[in-house]
Design a protein around this motif. Sequence first.
Motif, PDB file in Angstrom:
ATOM      1  N   VAL A   8       0.855  -1.187   0.000  1.00  0.00           N
ATOM      2  CA  VAL A   8       0.000   0.000   0.000  1.00  0.00           C
ATOM      3  C   VAL A   8       0.889   1.235   0.000  1.00  0.00           C
ATOM      4  O   VAL A   8       2.093   1.150   0.222  1.00  0.00           O
ATOM      5  CB  VAL A   8      -0.947   0.029   1.222  1.00  0.00           C
ATOM      6  N   THR A   9       0.278   2.394  -0.242  1.00  0.00           N
ATOM      7  CA  THR A   9       1.024   3.649  -0.228  1.00  0.00           C
ATOM      8  C   THR A   9       1.294   4.080   1.215  1.00  0.00           C
ATOM      9  O   THR A   9       0.716   3.533   2.157  1.00  0.00           O
ATOM     10  CB  THR A   9       0.230   4.771  -0.925  1.00  0.00           C
ATOM     11  N   THR A  10       2.150   5.072   1.361  1.00  0.00           N
ATOM     12  CA  THR A  10       2.432   5.613   2.689  1.00  0.00           C
ATOM     13  C   THR A  10       1.157   6.118   3.340  1.00  0.00           C
ATOM     14  O   THR A  10       0.890   5.846   4.505  1.00  0.00           O
ATOM     15  CB  THR A  10       3.456   6.760   2.593  1.00  0.00           C
ATOM     16  N   ARG A  11       0.351   6.849   2.574  1.00  0.00           N
ATOM     17  CA  ARG A  11      -0.911   7.387   3.106  1.00  0.00           C
ATOM     18  C   ARG A  11      -1.845   6.246   3.512  1.00  0.00           C
ATOM     19  O   ARG A  11      -2.499   6.310   4.550  1.00  0.00           O
ATOM     20  CB  ARG A  11      -1.579   8.262   2.039  1.00  0.00           C
ATOM     21  N   GLY A  12      -1.903   5.209   2.709  1.00  0.00           N
ATOM     22  CA  GLY A  12      -2.733   4.058   3.034  1.00  0.00           C
ATOM     23  C   GLY A  12      -2.285   3.381   4.319  1.00  0.00           C
ATOM     24  O   GLY A  12      -3.104   2.979   5.146  1.00  0.00           O
ATOM     25  N   ALA A  13      -0.982   3.267   4.497  1.00  0.00           N
ATOM     26  CA  ALA A  13      -0.444   2.655   5.713  1.00  0.00           C
ATOM     27  C   ALA A  13      -0.786   3.500   6.932  1.00  0.00           C
ATOM     28  O   ALA A  13      -1.182   2.975   7.972  1.00  0.00           O
ATOM     29  CB  ALA A  13       1.063   2.487   5.587  1.00  0.00           C
ATOM     30  N   LEU A  14      -0.658   4.818   6.811  1.00  0.00           N
ATOM     31  CA  LEU A  14      -0.976   5.700   7.932  1.00  0.00           C
ATOM     32  C   LEU A  14      -2.462   5.676   8.257  1.00  0.00           C
ATOM     33  O   LEU A  14      -2.854   5.721   9.423  1.00  0.00           O
ATOM     34  CB  LEU A  14      -0.519   7.135   7.620  1.00  0.00           C
ATOM     35  N   ASN A  15      -3.302   5.578   7.221  1.00  0.00           N
ATOM     36  CA  ASN A  15      -4.743   5.476   7.456  1.00  0.00           C
ATOM     37  C   ASN A  15      -5.078   4.189   8.193  1.00  0.00           C
ATOM     38  O   ASN A  15      -5.919   4.172   9.090  1.00  0.00           O
ATOM     39  CB  ASN A  15      -5.514   5.547   6.137  1.00  0.00           C
ATOM     40  N   LEU A  16      -4.431   3.094   7.806  1.00  0.00           N
ATOM     41  CA  LEU A  16      -4.657   1.809   8.462  1.00  0.00           C
ATOM     42  C   LEU A  16      -4.258   1.881   9.932  1.00  0.00           C
ATOM     43  O   LEU A  16      -4.993   1.428  10.815  1.00  0.00           O
ATOM     44  CB  LEU A  16      -3.866   0.712   7.755  1.00  0.00           C
ATOM     45  N   VAL A  17      -3.106   2.475  10.208  1.00  0.00           N
ATOM     46  CA  VAL A  17      -2.637   2.626  11.585  1.00  0.00           C
ATOM     47  C   VAL A  17      -3.643   3.443  12.396  1.00  0.00           C
ATOM     48  O   VAL A  17      -3.976   3.093  13.527  1.00  0.00           O
ATOM     49  CB  VAL A  17      -1.238   3.295  11.599  1.00  0.00           C
ATOM     50  N   ALA A  18      -4.166   4.521  11.807  1.00  0.00           N
ATOM     51  CA  ALA A  18      -5.142   5.364  12.500  1.00  0.00           C
ATOM     52  C   ALA A  18      -6.420   4.585  12.796  1.00  0.00           C
ATOM     53  O   ALA A  18      -6.985   4.697  13.884  1.00  0.00           O
ATOM     54  CB  ALA A  18      -5.444   6.601  11.666  1.00  0.00           C
ATOM     55  N   GLU A  19      -6.887   3.795  11.837  1.00  0.00           N
ATOM     56  CA  GLU A  19      -8.106   3.015  12.029  1.00  0.00           C
ATOM     57  C   GLU A  19      -7.948   1.955  13.115  1.00  0.00           C
ATOM     58  O   GLU A  19      -8.902   1.617  13.809  1.00  0.00           O
ATOM     59  CB  GLU A  19      -8.533   2.347  10.723  1.00  0.00           C
ATOM     60  N   LEU A  20      -6.738   1.447  13.259  1.00  0.00           N
ATOM     61  CA  LEU A  20      -6.485   0.431  14.279  1.00  0.00           C
ATOM     62  C   LEU A  20      -6.331   1.041  15.673  1.00  0.00           C
ATOM     63  O   LEU A  20      -6.230   0.322  16.662  1.00  0.00           O
ATOM     64  CB  LEU A  20      -5.222  -0.376  13.931  1.00  0.00           C
ATOM     65  N   GLY A  21      -6.303   2.359  15.746  1.00  0.00           N
ATOM     66  CA  GLY A  21      -6.202   3.034  17.042  1.00  0.00           C
ATOM     67  C   GLY A  21      -4.809   3.009  17.629  1.00  0.00           C
ATOM     68  O   GLY A  21      -4.630   3.088  18.838  1.00  0.00           O
TER      69      GLY A  21
END
Length: 37
Positions: A8-21
């Motif tokens: 995934v892209t950097t932004r996608g990875a950061l979004n995933l991290v945010a969603e996981l809390g």
Amino acid sequence: MIERDLKVTTRGALNLVAELGLREITGRGRYRAWGIL
């Protein structure tokens, strides 16, 4: 590692991290580490 392993892209990875809390705990812009707080 998230970007590479999940292809995934950097932004996608950061979004995933945010969603996981997860919270960024290193205070760095690069080579970040996350933990559950």
